[in-house]
Every structure is written in C-alpha cells, then in structure tokens.
Design a protein around this motif. Sequence first.
Motif, PDB file in Angstrom:
ATOM      1  N   GLU A   1      16.241  -1.537  36.687  1.00 57.24           N
ATOM      2  CA  GLU A   1      17.250  -1.403  37.730  1.00 57.24           C
ATOM      3  C   GLU A   1      16.594  -1.316  39.113  1.00 57.24           C
ATOM      4  O   GLU A   1      17.053  -1.947  40.066  1.00 57.24           O
ATOM      5  CB  GLU A   1      18.127  -0.175  37.469  1.00 57.24           C
TER       6      GLU A   1
ATOM      7  N   PRO B   1      30.698  -4.481  45.516  1.00 60.26           N
ATOM      8  CA  PRO B   1      31.408  -5.493  44.724  1.00 60.26           C
ATOM      9  C   PRO B   1      30.661  -5.771  43.417  1.00 60.26           C
ATOM     10  O   PRO B   1      29.438  -5.872  43.414  1.00 60.26           O
ATOM     11  CB  PRO B   1      31.407  -6.736  45.617  1.00 60.26           C
ATOM     12  N   PRO B   2      31.388  -5.871  42.328  1.00 63.51           N
ATOM     13  CA  PRO B   2      30.708  -6.153  41.052  1.00 63.51           C
ATOM     14  C   PRO B   2      30.241  -7.607  40.994  1.00 63.51           C
ATOM     15  O   PRO B   2      30.747  -8.466  41.726  1.00 63.51           O
ATOM     16  CB  PRO B   2      31.802  -5.890  40.018  1.00 63.51           C
ATOM     17  N   GLU B   3      29.290  -7.840  40.105  1.00 62.30           N
ATOM     18  CA  GLU B   3      28.839  -9.224  39.912  1.00 62.30           C
ATOM     19  C   GLU B   3      30.003 -10.031  39.361  1.00 62.30           C
ATOM     20  O   GLU B   3      30.675  -9.607  38.432  1.00 62.30           O
ATOM     21  CB  GLU B   3      27.642  -9.240  38.965  1.00 62.30           C
TER      22      GLU B   3
ATOM     23  N   SER C   1      25.010 -11.163  42.614  1.00 59.96           N
ATOM     24  CA  SER C   1      24.258  -9.906  42.517  1.00 59.96           C
ATOM     25  C   SER C   1      24.634  -9.045  43.714  1.00 59.96           C
ATOM     26  O   SER C   1      24.825  -9.578  44.813  1.00 59.96           O
ATOM     27  CB  SER C   1      22.735 -10.144  42.586  1.00 59.96           C
TER      28      SER C   1
ATOM     29  N   PHE D   1      37.869  -8.062  44.478  1.00 59.38           N
ATOM     30  CA  PHE D   1      37.835  -7.843  43.022  1.00 59.38           C
ATOM     31  C   PHE D   1      38.858  -6.770  42.691  1.00 59.38           C
ATOM     32  O   PHE D   1      38.851  -5.694  43.293  1.00 59.38           O
ATOM     33  CB  PHE D   1      36.448  -7.393  42.549  1.00 59.38           C
TER      34      PHE D   1
ATOM     35  N   ARG E   1      23.787  -4.799  45.195  1.00 55.60           N
ATOM     36  CA  ARG E   1      23.288  -3.441  44.997  1.00 55.60           C
ATOM     37  C   ARG E   1      23.338  -2.695  46.331  1.00 55.60           C
ATOM     38  O   ARG E   1      23.318  -3.314  47.390  1.00 55.60           O
ATOM     39  CB  ARG E   1      21.818  -3.449  44.514  1.00 55.60           C
TER      40      ARG E   1
ATOM     41  N   TRP F   1      32.004   0.147  49.424  1.00 54.92           N
ATOM     42  CA  TRP F   1      32.398  -0.439  48.136  1.00 54.92           C
ATOM     43  C   TRP F   1      31.340  -1.436  47.673  1.00 54.92           C
ATOM     44  O   TRP F   1      30.915  -2.309  48.438  1.00 54.92           O
ATOM     45  CB  TRP F   1      33.754  -1.141  48.266  1.00 54.92           C
TER      46      TRP F   1
ATOM     47  N   ALA G   1      32.520 -10.886  41.488  1.00 50.29           N
ATOM     48  CA  ALA G   1      33.628 -10.719  42.442  1.00 50.29           C
ATOM     49  C   ALA G   1      33.866 -12.027  43.200  1.00 50.29           C
ATOM     50  O   ALA G   1      32.938 -12.818  43.430  1.00 50.29           O
ATOM     51  CB  ALA G   1      33.305  -9.591  43.410  1.00 50.29           C
TER      52      ALA G   1
END
Lengths: 936, 208
Positions: free
Chosen positions: A794, A863-865, A881, A912, A883, A861, A867
């Motif tokens: 990670e 955003p998730p992978e 990606s 998302f 982070r 926020w 989105a």
Amino acid sequence: MSERLPARQGEAIRRDRRIRFRLERRTIAAFEGDTVGSALAAAGVTITGRSFKYHRPRGLSCMTGSCPNCLMQIDGIPNVRACTEPAREGMRVERQNAWPSADRDIHGWLNTFSFMMPPGFYYKIFQHPHWAWPLVEPYIRSKAGLGRVPQEPDHRRRRRINLHPDVLVIGAGAAGLAATAEAAKAGASVVLLDQGREAGGHLLGEASSTLRSALAREALGSRARFLAETAAFGVFGGGLIGASGPDALYRIRAQHVIFATGAVEGSAVFPGNDLPGVMLSSAVHLLLHRYGVLPGRRAVVLTGDNVGYSTAWALKDAGAEVTVVDLRSDGGWPEGFPVFAGATILSAHGRRRVSAVSVGTVGATSGQKVSCDLVVNACVQTPSTNLLAQAGARLVFDETLQAFLPDEMPDRMWAVGAVAGARSPEASVAQGRLAGLEAAAGSGHPVDAASIAALRSEAARSGDPIVLPPEASAASGKQFACVCMDVTAKELTTAAAEGFDSMELLKRYTTITMGPCQGKACMASSQRLCGAITGRSFAETSPTTSRPPWVPVEMGTLAGARLTPRKETTMHDRHVAAGAEFMWAGDWRRPHHYTTPEAEVAAVRNRVGLIDVSTLGTFRIKGPESVELLERLYPNRFSDLAVGRVRYGVMLNDEGVILDDGAVVRLADDEFFVTVTTGNTAALERWITWWNADWGLDALILNVTGAYGAVNLAGPRARDVMTSLTDADVSGSAMPYMTATRMAVADVPSLVLRIGFVGETGYEIHFPSAYGEHLWDAVMGAGRSHGIVAFGLEAQRILRLEKQHILVGQDTDAESDPYEAGLGWMVKDDKEDFLGLRSLRDLKERGPLERLVGFTAPERWLPPEGASVVREGAWVGRVTSARRSEAVGGVVGLAWVPAEWAADGSTFEIQFGGSHTIGTVRIDPFYDPRGERLRS
Amino acid sequence: MSTAIRRSPAARLSSRRGAVFVEEAGWEIPASYGNHAEERAAIRDRVAIADITARAKVDIRGRIPEALPSPADTVLARISAEWAVLLGAPDAEGRLIRAIEPVAGAGAMVTDVTHLFAGVALAGPALPEVVQRATSWDPSTLPPGAAAGAPIAEVRALLVRRELPFPLLEVFVATEFGRYVWETLSGIVTSLGGAPAGWQALRAEGWR
C-alpha cells in the motif's frame, strides 16, 4: 405388518450388538449392521416420508438406494437414503417434507387438490395477474421439497484420489467379482467399486451365500483393490470415471473398464402403486436375508417369470401368506401358492399402507379384491445402462428381455452381468470372467486363450421371453409413472396431448426422470407409457440422454480437498515476524503494510525503506539473437543498450495495446535480464517463448522468477545503508541511475539495479532466493541506525502514484496504447519492425482520443478506483488510481480523460455513487517532478 | 553481520515439525527430525517426506546432445530432447556448470537453477498413495531413473523417479510454491501415517 425374524445364516446384523437412534421423538432399537431403513422396518415404521408434490405417504421400496421413498434428514444432512445408510448409535433421523410429522402431515390435502396441479401448472396459472406469482411461488416451493439445507458449514475433510489401474470394474455383483478375480489373477492391477458396504450385489439378497462367498474370496483375496461404499457417478472425457466414496472423490483413469452395473427393478404402474407396503422384490430379499425382517404377513407377488417365485418362496419360508399374480397365462409356474394366472394387479388400496389389491385381467377396470399388507413387484428389470451410455456404448432394444442393452461397446470397455442381459448368476459369472481375462490380456498380461474360448459360449445370453405388466392400469386412481416427482400416467397422457410427445420433451415438461432417482426407478415405465400414448412401441421409444451424476454426490465431495496454490517469497517468515498484514496479489501473498501505510511512506520519503519485490517476474534471455528478440518484442530500442545499463520498456501486443512494463538489463552482448509485472509472468513467458519460436530466433528464454529474491532499498539514506553492506562503489557517479552492477551485498552475490519505482534513490537488489532471510536481516540491521522501516504494497502504491508511475493492468486496459498512456516517448517507430508497429503508426496518425493524466483533488473525498469522469452529466472517462498524499497535501490520482483535457490546470468532475469532486490535471509527477531525488 | 546462509522456503515449517538443522556447504539442511530410527523406518516401511531444496540444480536447455554425460555423484534428469536438469550435492552447482557447459555445446543454455526450485523427496512404499492424492498424473508412466514435468498439488513440478531399493520421487517446484507444496504434501504424508525425514536418514538409506 413388518417384524424381526429369528436369526438366520448369512444375515448382516449382529444381534449381540444393540444400538439405538432417534426417529423424531421416538427411540428406535436396532442391531449393528442394520441400515436405518431395515431398523425402521423392524420397528414397524411404515411411512418413511412424504412425496415431493402431493405429500402422499411413502414407504420403503427398493432397499438399494435406487428410489426416492426413504430420503431422510439424518444428523442434519438432507436426502440421505435411509435404506442403505448404516444405523449408528445416537443418530438423529427425521422424515422429510411433512408437518407436523410424516405420519400426520397437514399438507396431505394437496393430494386431494392435485387436479389443480397438472403438468406445467406453474407455466399456465398464476401468470395473470403478474403480481400474484411472486406471492404464490414461495408458498409452492415451501410445500414441495426434499429436506432442509443444513445451516451449519460442513467441516468434514474430503480427499481427492487419483487412480490409474489396468482394469476398473464397476459393480461387485457376481459378474464384477468374477471379472476382478480373473483380471487380478492374470497380473493386472484392478480397482473394484461398489456402492454397497459389501461385495455381492444381488447375491446379497439370496438365502444361500455360497456363491457370493466363493466369488468374494476369489476376487478380494487377489491383489485387487476393493472400494466399498464407492459409486461411479459419471464417465467423462478421456475415459475419466468419477466415483464418490466415504469422504473421497475418486478420479479414475483406467486402461480398461468393465461395467458390471447390474439392473434396477421397477414397479408396475397401477393406482396406488406408491402406497407404503408396495415393494420391489430386491427389497423383500434384502430385508429377509440380510436384516432378518419380514416386511409383511400377507403378501401378493406380481411376476412375469419364474424368478418372481423365488421371492414368493422366501416370503412363505419366513411365515408369510403369499398369493402370486402371474402375468403369464400359459402355465409353467411352480406349485405351492394360490396363483392368479394371466392376470395383473389393477389397483392397490389403503390409506397409510396397502391393505388390499384388485386383481384382474389386463384391460379390466375392476377385479377380485385380495387382502394383503405387502405387494411385491417382481416383474420389471431395467439394466443400469446409464454409465455405458455416457461412455458411448450403443444401446439397442432386446425383444426377449424387453430392455435396452449394450450392442457395441467403446474400445477397451466391457459390459457384463445383468446390465448386459445375463439372467442367471452363472451367465453373469461367465461374462465377468471372460471380460476380466480379455482386459488383462489387453493390459499386456498373459492369459490362457483356451479359457477365453470356453467362456464365450457360457457367457451367451439365454432365457425365456420376459412378460411385462401393462403400461398402465385401466382402473381409476392415481398411478405413478415417476414417484420422485409425483408424475402420474394421466399427467403424461395430458402432456403428450399438448404436444410433448417424446421422452425428451416429456422429461422437460413434466420433470419425469429428473428427480433424485435420475430415472432408475421410472425410466422403463415412462418409456413404455410414452410409447403407448404416442402409438409407438417400447423399442421405438428411446430413453432420455444419460448425464452425470448417475448417483447423488455431495457438493463437498465434488469440491474435494481444498488446494489453493499460493506463492510466497523466501522472506515470508520475516514479514510474518514483523507483523505484516498480508494481501493476495495474484497468486502471491504480499505484505500490505506492517505499521501504517502513511508512516511507511513518510519513512521512505525522509529516511529509508525496504520492500520485498521478489514477486517481480524475471527472465533470463540469452543467445546470439537475443537482441533481435527484444527489438521485435518492445517498441523501445535495445541494440544500443550498453552492457550494465538498464532501460525501462513496455511490451505491446500486435494491436499496439500495452501488455506489460518492466526493466531490461543488458548483462552481456548476448544476455539480458528482464523484469515483468508480478501478475503477468506466466502469460508473458508463454508470449515471449511463442514469438521466439514463431520468428525462429536463436535465443533461449528461462523464467527465473523463483530463482531470485529481490528487495528495493529506497530513500534519501539508501546509499548510506548500501555502503555498509557492500565493498562496491555505489555512489551516484560510480553507479548512476539506470545502471546495473554485479556485487556482493552482505556477502551474497547479487545483481543491483539503480532504479526506483517509488521516486527516491533506490537500489533493487536481486540475489539467489535461498539467501532471502539472511539478506533481509542484513539490510534491516544495516539500516537500523538510519531509521529503516519495512514497507508494504500500500505504501508503494502511494509512493509510485506521487511519481505518476503507472501500473499496467490497473491504470491501463485492453485498449490502452503507449501514446494515450503518455509513454509515446519510448516508441521508436523508425525501427524496421516490432509487435504493434503497424497499429501504432495508424494510432499516431489518428491522434489520441483520450489520455491518461495525473490529477489532484481536494482532501475531503477519495474517489474509488473506477469512479466516473463526467462532462455535462455524461461519462467520458474513469479514475484508475487515487490515494491521499501527505507530500502533495490532498488526493492524487490517475484518470483517463478526453485528450483535449490533457493540459496542466484543466479541471473535470469525478462522480461515484452520490459523491463528486473536481480533479485538476497535472501532467508532470506530483512529487520531485524533475526526478532529482531519483537520480541522485 | 552473520554468515550468508542459504535456507529452504519451507525451513520454518520444518522447524515446527522438530527439524534439527546443520550447516552444509553454505546451506541450512534439515539433518533430522529428532528420531533417526523412526525416520529410516518411515522410508522403509511407510512413507517419508524430506526437504531437498539444497540440492544443486543446473538447467540445460536448447540443442543439447542426445547422450549427455552426468558427472560423478549427480543425477541427470532428462525431461525432453531439449531439456535436462542436473542434480547434485549442495553447493555443487558451479562445478556442475563447469563440467556440463563444454559438453552441452554452443546451442545450449546452461543455467544455475538451484534457487529456482524448491525440492521435496517422497520416499517409501506408500509413495503411490501420496501421489494419488496429490496429482492426476499417472506415476506408473515414469520408469525408474526417468524425469517428467507434471502437476503436483495443482502446481507445475519437475518429477524425478530414482532407482533405489525403495520407491523415491524427487519433486521440484518453483521456489515461491515451496512452502505451499511442503505444507500440502507433508499433510498427505502425515495422514497416511508417514513422517518427515532428514538428510541423515535419507543418506543412510542410500540416497545421494
């Protein structure tokens, strides 16, 4: 009523060993050797369950596990065949599909309203109004069932066993035992399967055990391996036989297979033919001779040949009053019983058990009533040809035996005994011996040719023509063609009238032969009924296609022993000791983090960190044309790569799509060390090897992934740590960025690459993997005074994202080309050829439609992978990606956006679920954009 | 700094079974599991599993001579016309490469693959039962002295059947599967009444 008889020779029970088990609220006394079914019969339990659809009472019928009548919930497991399940002390037995009990089932009313449930009723009614069906369906399903699925997980360990005998014999009846004995005596390795606990098949039900004992001694005393309680359930491609045994799945690939699967009895079709007390003769023989149980005191035996009289005699000898109904009218039957000649059973009467039958001529609607508490069907034998059919045998109708029998067998396969039409133990034994000898000879073992010739004549089929009962009775009342699914003769007639006029169509429409017995009990009667309804003969009405499983198999058995191959590096135990949290990365177990990803990132940026990168795929490529191979595989140029230099490369497919990336090190003029992505190693090994062969180049490729352990030492103090580990000069001038040097690191011969995925001064150390723990300890020890930490996947992902280093497969997909991914700088399209060149030229001319760009976004926020990148509410791209980055002070990520947005400062909306944020494009890396730290 | 020592990926798993390690030629080798007699008995009478990762292994592939000589105290595993693996004592890889390269010819690539493979020896009369539970491959297709590529526990493996007074199969899998394969096969061996055995017991029974 049924009762226990005095002890007799050859019985399976041990009367000196008593056991008890629970049937619902009742305690049942049994003997060791009893089955649950025999113990219940001895205890006078008549109703063994309720039928699938109409909740009709059902009782023991076959005692061979061939019908659905005694499926019970035993110790929580549903659908256990009580007639063959050994009784055990303390077991809990429950009858199924009934409430509050099978004796007094409140849902028995369904039987009265069966006229509302014709074949396919669920297709026809409750469809309008549409809202009604969802309300009705759960109710119907709750009333039709086969026990309750256990809620507790099944922790039993199952084995998966692979066998490769010379000869496999399926079925340990007379024929199977004889075949086993001969093949084993000739020297062949033999595996013999039988679903019963003991060898003997139908002989187990005989009063005399002489023949069975002799055959069993001969077969099982040989070097054959006998697998009891193991049933072959299917024949698969390549001759693979699947068999299910106690907590084991057998996968058997034999050179020769002998099918001695016997025959299954069926019931005549007449009203009340499903009542408790209506049994098959096999059940009567087994209850009498194996378990010492008299199943009824007043019996009516229905038969069409003299074989049925052996059942009558057995019952009479045990003290029953017996009447015979003989389908034949031409005499020849033995003396000793009242016989109704040229007659059949028109109907059976009774509510909870048969109490009488009506006997009359075929076609009559009423006849003479005969009181009884037991009706024995001894008139329909169906050869168990299912496995043969699955194996590819051709089945043809035999007029004498009124059955479909194997005519042509596939190569190296034999059918022997009752399945092949043998009607006496002597013929079965002769057929078995002949096949055993032939199979042994085929396996290369010497056999006596004279014995084979002699057996051929003995093995021939013979016997009087079989007289079958009528397809159905003319009397009124429910007469069942299929007891599994509660399908009556009348329902078949209705279905045929609706156009479902073949066995395959009837099966799909009425579910006939689709129940737990899979056609064992009902196929022949259904075929005959179908033929009668549609004006065809039995011979013209083929059975339905046979498919595995022929016998029920537990899901846990099919799943088998749980093998989950996993890859671990040679430093795995060090990671465990350091408290790593692991994650799956393809097949690999990799540390996700040791402390927190954020702390690990900070350590790498400010001090020094160590990550295990042994999972990288590595190849050794060597040969005079190894350069040419790389030139054709990559869009980069490698002919000008000096020995000791490293080049980052991207591999493309022939459509110009990015397949993988990694480092290429030139070790010698004709030798390279290539690294590839962890998850792509196996695929790329095939890819490179395939192209090398196709191009006919003189280069050899060896996947050396496991041979090398690898760690990446990164951070501003990495050089200090390295200096204390090696005598080599690792300074920036002696060992600049993108070079490789062989050196000893902590006394371990290593190949060290000056590259850095995380954007700091870095040394990627590749070393013989067996030194993993030593090297890890040495580097961590040397780095202790510099504040070294181990960092996980990670932290690496955050660090690489701050540098905008892509992950192939995550940031790219099956349409990503190097131009759009921002890697156009490495494409040397002036090369003569390489994979994807033609496509890349077209793409270059067309220009990019979208671009992979870096972006920053506010902290609030993440955003998730995956989105969405949107423009005016429409999807135009996606985040690959993202982070949170302390170094940048917000969210950093990579996203595919329309090409015209690929300019510093452009903004776009990311959505998302219900959340959204604004991304701002950043073309250069977020961290150390000039790469000064990396190169230092 | 400690001396550089080579260790099998399954070393820690062996430790948990009571392995006693000795250093031999730069390798940490499981010499025994505490009961030499019992280990030898398992090899002779039932089945034993031993970690033989420390074996020297040299991969020879490409255009290689049909008759490839094997140096003394080595096992030449010929898998196909274009692929062979030479197996030797711990740390012999350098010597083996020097011996084999000249005879392998210019069309061959000779590589030290000692670290590429983790190795397990399965020995004893119940060996077929272990194999039956670990693979669909038919071991009878492999005559004594021969080698083949086949799956074991659903992992690609190189299998070498040795010619010894007792059945013995050397199984080599990619190092990264070393722990998993050891765990799986030793589980099967134990379930069949077998036991792990050290190099002392193996050697005492004639294995080299």
